[in-house]
Design an enzyme around this catalytic site. Sequence first.
Site, short mmCIF file in Angstrom:
data_model
loop_
_atom_site.label_atom_id
_atom_site.label_comp_id
_atom_site.label_asym_id
_atom_site.label_seq_id
_atom_site.Cartn_x
_atom_site.Cartn_y
_atom_site.Cartn_z
N THR A 1 -39.34 31.05 67.06
CA THR A 1 -39.80 30.68 65.72
C THR A 1 -39.35 31.76 64.76
OG1 THR A 1 -41.94 31.82 65.80
CG2 THR A 1 -41.82 29.63 66.82
N CYS A 2 -39.81 31.65 63.50
CA CYS A 2 -39.39 32.63 62.50
C CYS A 2 -39.97 34.02 62.77
CB CYS A 2 -39.77 32.17 61.10
SG CYS A 2 -41.54 31.90 60.88
N SER B 1 -50.53 33.80 65.55
CA SER B 1 -49.63 33.55 64.43
C SER B 1 -49.83 34.58 63.34
CB SER B 1 -49.86 32.14 63.86
OG SER B 1 -49.54 31.15 64.80
N SER C 1 -37.50 21.63 59.81
CA SER C 1 -38.94 21.38 59.90
C SER C 1 -39.73 22.23 58.91
CB SER C 1 -39.42 21.65 61.33
OG SER C 1 -39.12 22.99 61.71
N MET C 2 -39.38 23.52 58.78
CA MET C 2 -40.10 24.39 57.85
C MET C 2 -39.84 23.99 56.41
SD MET C 2 -42.18 26.99 57.56
CE MET C 2 -42.09 28.12 58.94
N SER C 3 -38.61 23.67 56.10
CA SER C 3 -38.28 23.24 54.73
C SER C 3 -38.97 21.93 54.39
CB SER C 3 -36.77 23.10 54.58
OG SER C 3 -36.12 24.34 54.78
N GLY D 1 -32.62 23.99 52.39
CA GLY D 1 -32.76 23.67 53.81
C GLY D 1 -33.52 22.37 53.96
N GLN E 1 -43.44 23.43 67.14
CA GLN E 1 -42.40 24.30 67.69
C GLN E 1 -42.49 24.39 69.22
OE1 GLN E 1 -43.66 27.53 65.21
NE2 GLN E 1 -42.04 27.21 63.70
#
Length: 569
Positions: A49-50, A109, A195-197, A192, A120
């Site tokens: 993940t990020c 998180s 999924s996050m965008s 972008g 994710q």
Amino acid sequence: MSLLVVGLSHRSAPVSVLERASLSVEAQTKLLQDTVAAEPASEGAVLATCNRIELYADVDKFHAGVAELSTLLAQHSGVGLEELTPYLYVHYEDRAVHHMFSVACGLDSMVVGEGQILGQIKDSLARAQETHTAGRLLNDLFQQALRVGKRAHSETGIDRAGQSLVTFGLEQLALGTPVESWARGKKALVIGAGSMSSLSAATLARTGVAEVVVANRTPDRAERLVRILTEGDDTDVTARAVPMTSVPFELTRADVVVSCTGATGLVLTADMVAAGVEGRVETAPVVDLDAVAEEDARESAPPAQTPAEDGCPVDLSTVRPGFSVMGEAAVAGMDAATLEQHGEWAAGSAVDRRDAARGTGPEADAEVIGALAAAASAIGRIPERRRPEAVDVPQRPEPVLFLLDLAMPRDVDAAAHRLPGVRLVDIESLAEASADAPMAADVDQVRRIVSDEVAAFGAAQRAAHITPTVVALRTMAADVVAGEMARLEGRLPGLDAKHRAEITQTVRRVVDKLLHAPTVRVKQLAAEPGGTGYADALRTLFDLDPETVASVSRAEESTEKNAENRGPG
């Protein structure tokens, strides 16, 4: 075989290291393939993940497994092993299960309780299934982690302990103003379409922005996201898709920019951001001409004269407003004779009138003047002490462009935060802002859920470990019954079918009764911590063929793989 996880996250490594260690989708696939090709591991899955990179594996040797997984992470991330090692953490067996379940619930998180980690984890499992690197252990682990995460969100208020990373980022941009109030009417640019965008665009639409512009290298994905935004019933936002080449122009129109791409380099440089701010067309402010004239008149007026004091030897017109005529600034530069006259005046009745007005007594002034007189006697005059000139510190202008960088590695040049009129929030600043977030009672409840689920998962795994042995034992018993009945038929060829069936049933009942208590008890014992050795004991006591046990395991795994092809639930 045992579960092992080796990884690094925002809790163990600085953002700069996480940026360099980030893995593309292609790199994750290659890492999975190399993991199962390595000697200690038979299964592998990557959770990237990020703000975390974790490699899960089923290994037969702990130390060899740690060494191999650490080396593989270093090779595929491009960060040297010596540099990466201090930031790696290792979890084994039950601790590894506990870590995975905690991650799934959002306890690990950056923003506690965020729910996007479940998506994710689901994607991670799907990738491992596609590459055929997830066996029974990792399938069970990831599937159960998804169930535990959903249970935590449905049975507790963990969502109240923290927001999604997107919402938390917008709150940091809003600087204490409610996000809905801050965002209302603004124009947003989302760079972008992953999924996050997509989550960012949906969140911005719900908060009340007037427009969402989506820029992506693949036009089809940008168009699909725009359709989702405009066809939804919960918002009436205007949305449109643009190519990446339009980003510089869109920066001159946007109020809020959210960027989260998979690019390896910067998407927005400081120069691009500066050009976007400078190129903005702002509405000219309304100028009150009367107020401007008043201000000009005040600035051009001569300074107010300090009223004269009878008998004071100081030229009060030269004293700056705000300075006491009794103080050091008033007598700076006087010679000793003048200072004595000033002292005599300060001791007179004129001082009483001034002291009454400013709330001080003559005793304090007398002490100051005495000290000044002593200095004047030594050097002939009081040395000049001028008031320091005020330095104008330019105030930073209010932000006109708000940037939220959720990419890892970063999309936006960190130097952009120094630009006037720009406010930048990125992963690093989010980590700092959430470091002292309070732990709610809901978090403690989720921790109890995780502990209970870890115990249940361990018991189920240990019980499943002995199942092939129990099945092999019962298969062997059935073979013994069949062999004995065949021998009986040879001795009693005239035995009719009715009596043969009755005898067969009787022998089977005897065998089942003899095996029932041992097999039930061994499953109970195997489910307890440290109970894995009971399977070995059972095989030894009954002299079971290892190949028979292995064949049962292969049959079970084949059945499970057919279910896996349907994908994670």
